[in-house]
Design a protein around this motif. Sequence first.
Motif, PDB file in Angstrom:
ATOM      1  N   ILE A 167     -50.281  96.685 -47.644  1.00 22.53           N
ATOM      2  CA  ILE A 167     -49.705  96.086 -46.442  1.00 22.53           C
ATOM      3  C   ILE A 167     -50.645  94.997 -45.931  1.00 22.53           C
ATOM      4  O   ILE A 167     -51.852  95.236 -45.809  1.00 22.53           O
ATOM      5  CB  ILE A 167     -49.503  97.145 -45.341  1.00 22.53           C
ATOM      6  N   LEU A 201     -50.423  95.493 -40.249  1.00 21.19           N
ATOM      7  CA  LEU A 201     -50.836  96.877 -39.976  1.00 21.19           C
ATOM      8  C   LEU A 201     -50.672  97.302 -38.514  1.00 21.19           C
ATOM      9  O   LEU A 201     -50.207  98.416 -38.252  1.00 21.19           O
ATOM     10  CB  LEU A 201     -52.280  97.091 -40.430  1.00 21.19           C
ATOM     11  N   VAL A 222     -53.117 104.550 -40.622  1.00 19.23           N
ATOM     12  CA  VAL A 222     -52.836 103.905 -41.902  1.00 19.23           C
ATOM     13  C   VAL A 222     -53.979 102.959 -42.250  1.00 19.23           C
ATOM     14  O   VAL A 222     -54.515 102.267 -41.385  1.00 19.23           O
ATOM     15  CB  VAL A 222     -51.487 103.136 -41.855  1.00 19.23           C
ATOM     16  N   GLU A 223     -54.348 102.971 -43.518  1.00 20.21           N
ATOM     17  CA  GLU A 223     -55.319 102.031 -44.071  1.00 20.21           C
ATOM     18  C   GLU A 223     -54.701 101.401 -45.312  1.00 20.21           C
ATOM     19  O   GLU A 223     -54.033 102.082 -46.091  1.00 20.21           O
ATOM     20  CB  GLU A 223     -56.618 102.746 -44.449  1.00 20.21           C
ATOM     21  N   SER A 224     -54.919 100.110 -45.487  1.00 16.06           N
ATOM     22  CA  SER A 224     -54.299  99.442 -46.630  1.00 16.06           C
ATOM     23  C   SER A 224     -55.083  98.195 -47.016  1.00 16.06           C
ATOM     24  O   SER A 224     -55.633  97.501 -46.149  1.00 16.06           O
ATOM     25  CB  SER A 224     -52.852  99.057 -46.305  1.00 16.06           C
ATOM     26  N   THR A 227     -52.017 101.889 -50.235  1.00 21.05           N
ATOM     27  CA  THR A 227     -51.925 102.262 -48.824  1.00 21.05           C
ATOM     28  C   THR A 227     -52.175 103.759 -48.679  1.00 21.05           C
ATOM     29  O   THR A 227     -51.770 104.553 -49.520  1.00 21.05           O
ATOM     30  CB  THR A 227     -50.528 101.915 -48.265  1.00 21.05           C
TER      31      THR A 227
END
Length: 280
Positions: A208, A213, A256-258, A264
Amino acid sequence: SPLHRVTQTALQITHAGDLSRRIPYRGPETDEIGQLITAFNQTLSRLENLFHTQQRFVADVGHELRTPLTVIKGNIDLMRRIGGADDESLQSVEVEVERMIRMVGDLLLLAQAEAGKLPLQGHLVALDTLLLEVLQQSQVLAQGKITLRLGEIDQVLVCGDRDRLKQVLINLISNAIKYTQPGGEVVAGVGKADGKARLTIWDNGPGIPADALPHIFERFYRGEKSRTRSVDGKGFGLGLSIAYWIVKHHDGEITVESDEGQGTRFEIWLPLSEGDCSPE
């Protein structure tokens, strides 16, 4: 007098419909008039935000409905020209109708939630069993093109609404499958960390964009590339907004981390059960 100026300004704002205006006041904010004006200006700010949110929401719903309706109309026109119904056109119409039904259902769910009319159950939920169940059901979505496997697994109990928590997992895992290219991998796990329950869903899809984000839990957010745009042109829709609401109302947190091109990772943090909820 100050009150007369406040009244006149308030009437001007009402008649003009300009919620961006504020009532000026040069006196001390701690006196009665200053407190009244501060409260009124704060109310105007909230109303302005709500109005803009409503405007965006209506525009987004219109945008999301226009695509399936255009497809349905196009197929109907085609069937009219050829003088009959063909299976491909009927299937396309059916897919778009189901898409609209899901969207309307999600809209009603969010409306009920925000109106406080969506009560959550408080039963004992075994997250490990629930995750295994969702992974088993999600294999059909992977269709053998995506490797869907279990990562970390531990017996974890929380108090919550099993059906709603299952809805969160289905949404996150199906999204991961949807955006991961054939040959890719989706890994889900559950464990304990920092005195809390932790669910993780990780994929090695396109990722993402960093600028998207902060917005992915917003309704109908549409980015321009990678995971924010699917092959059918849809954005994130309502699924992540619903997931965010459900987790939040379980006194939890979803993060969330991406990294673009790397994948992701979603994490859901929930309070562990302390044995004070009813068994399922």
